[in-house]
Design a protein around this motif. Structure first.
Motif, PDB file in Angstrom:
ATOM      1  N   GLY A 175      35.016  80.717  95.920  1.00 46.33           N
ATOM      2  CA  GLY A 175      34.008  80.874  97.003  1.00 46.33           C
ATOM      3  C   GLY A 175      33.034  79.757  97.076  1.00 46.33           C
ATOM      4  O   GLY A 175      32.761  79.491  98.331  1.00 46.33           O
ATOM      5  N   MET A 176      32.633  79.048  96.263  1.00 44.22           N
ATOM      6  CA  MET A 176      31.961  77.831  96.140  1.00 44.22           C
ATOM      7  C   MET A 176      32.655  76.584  96.910  1.00 44.22           C
ATOM      8  O   MET A 176      31.986  76.101  97.489  1.00 44.22           O
ATOM      9  N   SER A 177      33.895  76.764  97.128  1.00 47.00           N
ATOM     10  CA  SER A 177      34.862  75.543  97.843  1.00 47.00           C
ATOM     11  C   SER A 177      34.342  75.732  99.102  1.00 47.00           C
ATOM     12  O   SER A 177      34.470  74.575  99.951  1.00 47.00           O
ATOM     13  N   HIS A 178      34.023  76.827  99.527  1.00 47.86           N
ATOM     14  CA  HIS A 178      33.542  76.864 101.242  1.00 47.86           C
ATOM     15  C   HIS A 178      32.260  76.673 101.296  1.00 47.86           C
ATOM     16  O   HIS A 178      31.806  76.347 102.843  1.00 47.86           O
ATOM     17  N   TYR A 179      31.216  76.108 100.564  1.00 43.59           N
ATOM     18  CA  TYR A 179      30.114  75.558 100.923  1.00 43.59           C
ATOM     19  C   TYR A 179      30.040  74.348 101.757  1.00 43.59           C
ATOM     20  O   TYR A 179      29.426  73.803 102.231  1.00 43.59           O
ATOM     21  N   ASP A 180      31.278  73.682 101.256  1.00 45.33           N
ATOM     22  CA  ASP A 180      31.367  72.130 101.864  1.00 45.33           C
ATOM     23  C   ASP A 180      31.961  72.344 103.237  1.00 45.33           C
ATOM     24  O   ASP A 180      31.786  71.523 104.332  1.00 45.33           O
ATOM     25  N   LEU A 181      32.347  73.601 103.764  1.00 41.22           N
ATOM     26  CA  LEU A 181      32.496  73.879 105.122  1.00 41.22           C
ATOM     27  C   LEU A 181      31.324  74.210 105.937  1.00 41.22           C
ATOM     28  O   LEU A 181      31.532  74.559 106.967  1.00 41.22           O
ATOM     29  N   GLY A 182      30.215  74.448 105.260  1.00 38.97           N
ATOM     30  CA  GLY A 182      29.079  74.706 106.187  1.00 38.97           C
ATOM     31  C   GLY A 182      28.580  76.001 105.942  1.00 38.97           C
ATOM     32  O   GLY A 182      27.464  76.501 106.769  1.00 38.97           O
ATOM     33  N   PHE A 183      29.192  76.950 105.039  1.00 39.55           N
ATOM     34  CA  PHE A 183      28.721  78.216 104.903  1.00 39.55           C
ATOM     35  C   PHE A 183      27.636  78.433 104.134  1.00 39.55           C
ATOM     36  O   PHE A 183      27.389  77.666 103.124  1.00 39.55           O
ATOM     37  N   SER A 184      26.953  79.350 104.129  1.00 44.17           N
ATOM     38  CA  SER A 184      25.575  79.452 103.231  1.00 44.17           C
ATOM     39  C   SER A 184      26.048  79.972 101.862  1.00 44.17           C
ATOM     40  O   SER A 184      27.250  80.392 101.631  1.00 44.17           O
ATOM     41  N   ILE A 185      25.133  79.637 100.901  1.00 44.98           N
ATOM     42  CA  ILE A 185      25.480  80.288  99.508  1.00 44.98           C
ATOM     43  C   ILE A 185      25.862  81.725  99.280  1.00 44.98           C
ATOM     44  O   ILE A 185      26.699  82.296  98.642  1.00 44.98           O
ATOM     45  N   TRP A 186      25.301  82.632 100.159  1.00 43.37           N
ATOM     46  CA  TRP A 186      25.340  83.903 100.353  1.00 43.37           C
ATOM     47  C   TRP A 186      26.694  84.262 100.967  1.00 43.37           C
ATOM     48  O   TRP A 186      27.414  85.223 100.336  1.00 43.37           O
ATOM     49  N   VAL A 187      27.215  83.485 101.923  1.00 34.81           N
ATOM     50  CA  VAL A 187      28.440  83.807 102.311  1.00 34.81           C
ATOM     51  C   VAL A 187      29.807  83.099 101.337  1.00 34.81           C
ATOM     52  O   VAL A 187      30.670  83.920 100.964  1.00 34.81           O
ATOM     53  N   CYS A 188      29.314  82.352 100.581  1.00 33.19           N
ATOM     54  CA  CYS A 188      30.165  81.809  99.723  1.00 33.19           C
ATOM     55  C   CYS A 188      30.282  82.828  98.572  1.00 33.19           C
ATOM     56  O   CYS A 188      31.514  82.991  98.003  1.00 33.19           O
ATOM     57  N   ILE A 189      29.259  83.488  97.786  1.00 29.29           N
ATOM     58  CA  ILE A 189      29.266  84.566  97.037  1.00 29.29           C
ATOM     59  C   ILE A 189      30.194  85.652  97.641  1.00 29.29           C
ATOM     60  O   ILE A 189      30.944  86.087  96.971  1.00 29.29           O
ATOM     61  N   ALA A 190      30.030  86.036  98.947  1.00 27.38           N
ATOM     62  CA  ALA A 190      30.989  87.167  99.436  1.00 27.38           C
ATOM     63  C   ALA A 190      32.418  86.757  99.442  1.00 27.38           C
ATOM     64  O   ALA A 190      33.251  87.518  99.238  1.00 27.38           O
ATOM     65  N   PHE A 191      32.665  85.475  99.635  1.00 26.90           N
ATOM     66  CA  PHE A 191      33.935  85.009  99.685  1.00 26.90           C
ATOM     67  C   PHE A 191      34.502  84.928  98.210  1.00 26.90           C
ATOM     68  O   PHE A 191      35.847  85.240  98.018  1.00 26.90           O
ATOM     69  N   SER A 192      33.769  84.802  97.288  1.00 32.48           N
ATOM     70  CA  SER A 192      33.976  84.860  95.704  1.00 32.48           C
ATOM     71  C   SER A 192      34.650  86.223  95.439  1.00 32.48           C
ATOM     72  O   SER A 192      35.541  86.608  94.666  1.00 32.48           O
ATOM     73  N   ILE A 193      33.835  87.381  95.906  1.00 31.55           N
ATOM     74  CA  ILE A 193      34.068  88.766  95.681  1.00 31.55           C
ATOM     75  C   ILE A 193      35.625  88.925  96.775  1.00 31.55           C
ATOM     76  O   ILE A 193      36.352  89.683  95.808  1.00 31.55           O
ATOM     77  N   GLY A 194      35.697  88.293  97.588  1.00 33.35           N
ATOM     78  CA  GLY A 194      36.829  88.571  98.021  1.00 33.35           C
ATOM     79  C   GLY A 194      38.185  87.902  97.449  1.00 33.35           C
ATOM     80  O   GLY A 194      39.255  88.388  97.188  1.00 33.35           O
ATOM     81  N   GLY A 195      37.804  86.596  96.973  1.00 35.65           N
ATOM     82  CA  GLY A 195      38.705  85.942  96.046  1.00 35.65           C
ATOM     83  C   GLY A 195      39.015  86.688  94.697  1.00 35.65           C
ATOM     84  O   GLY A 195      40.097  86.630  94.237  1.00 35.65           O
ATOM     85  N   PHE A 196      38.032  87.476  94.339  1.00 35.89           N
ATOM     86  CA  PHE A 196      38.225  88.371  93.235  1.00 35.89           C
ATOM     87  C   PHE A 196      39.420  89.334  93.532  1.00 35.89           C
ATOM     88  O   PHE A 196      40.314  89.444  92.168  1.00 35.89           O
ATOM     89  N   PHE A 197      39.297  89.979  94.545  1.00 33.00           N
ATOM     90  CA  PHE A 197      40.334  91.177  94.870  1.00 33.00           C
ATOM     91  C   PHE A 197      41.575  90.373  95.067  1.00 33.00           C
ATOM     92  O   PHE A 197      42.607  91.142  94.863  1.00 33.00           O
ATOM     93  N   MET A 198      41.692  89.369  95.901  1.00 28.83           N
ATOM     94  CA  MET A 198      42.826  88.640  96.216  1.00 28.83           C
ATOM     95  C   MET A 198      43.677  88.160  94.895  1.00 28.83           C
ATOM     96  O   MET A 198      44.843  88.246  94.754  1.00 28.83           O
ATOM     97  N   GLY A 199      42.718  87.609  93.844  1.00 31.08           N
ATOM     98  CA  GLY A 199      43.166  87.170  92.719  1.00 31.08           C
ATOM     99  C   GLY A 199      43.861  88.276  92.048  1.00 31.08           C
ATOM    100  O   GLY A 199      44.740  88.320  91.181  1.00 31.08           O
TER     101      GLY A 199
END
Length: 230
Positions: A175-199
């Motif tokens: 999730g945090m790797s997407h911060y460098d792409l310009g996404f907000s911290i909240w979107v990065c947290i959402a991506f972390s949740i998605g990453g949790f289920f994909m993992g």
């Protein structure tokens, strides 16, 4: 795992992440500059820039070259294996294939308003190009990110610390790797949740194909909402 060992391992994993993050940042900037200088279309530039995610495997190359192409990393997996919701190992149990189906339905229902709001403002040619570039982006980005995060990183972290800690850490860093792409911290947290289920899908199916399919679907949805190319 003892507290001291856990702290040392955490520092090691964070260092690996920061090295990959830094290299990925400069590689992406270089790709963007080359694309701009050549007049490459913005959609193509965005797709090409996703190859910068490969930089995250550089630290793993230093540790063990074979780890990034091992059979364990690249295996297909079993779609009939069970996965529990919401805690992967605890909760309502379903086979992976059914979990993916339920996830797909929930995703499209939850984002239908945003898809309609964005797509309704496009003409036919714009909508056709959105589908075209969205599909290519989804295939490229999903395969690369799943190989790096659920293939190489997750497999290595599980070897070092076990499934639970490895899954949590990988999801957070993904999730945090997407911060460098310009996404907000909240979107990065959402991506972390998605990453949790994909993992979780990767762990329970013992392969990365199911998580790749899950990721492709998510990326197509995100493209259709205007999150990727707008």
């Amino acid at each position: 795992m003892k507290i001291k060992s856990l702290i040392l391992l955490s520092f090691k994993i964070i260092l690996i992440f920061l090295i990959g993050y830094t290299i990925s940042h400069f590689l992406r900037e270089w790709i963007n500059e080359v694309c701009h200088s050549l007049g490459v279309a913005n959609e193509v530039r965005i797709i090409l820039s996703r190859f910068s995610v490969i930089a995250y495997i550089v630290p793993f190359l230093m540790i063990n070259v074979r780890s990034i192409f091992s059979a364990e990393v690249l295996r297909v997996g079993n779609f009939r294996a069970s996965i529990s919701f919401p805690l992967i190992w605890r909760g309502k149990e379903d086979p992976v294939w059914r979990f993916l189906g339920i996830f797909a339905v929930v995703m499209v229902i939850g984002t239908s308003y945003f898809i309609y709001s964005y797509a309704s403002g496009l003409n036919y040619n714009e909508f056709r190009l959105l589908l075209y570039y969205g599909l290519i982006f989804s295939l490229v980005n999903s395969i690369l990110e799943e190989w790096v995060w659920r293939g190489v990183a997750l497999s290595q972290y599980i070897k070092w610390s076990g499934s639970v800690y490895g899954l949590i850490v990988t999801s957070l860093l993904f999730g945090m790797s997407h911060y460098d792409l310009g996404f907000s911290i909240w979107v990065c947290i959402a991506f972390s949740i998605g990453g949790f289920f994909m993992g979780g899908v990767a762990i329970r199916s013992k392969g990365i194909i199911a998580s790749i399919l899950m990721h492709i679907y998510m990326n197509i949805i995100f493209s259709m909402t205007g999150m990727i190319f707008s």
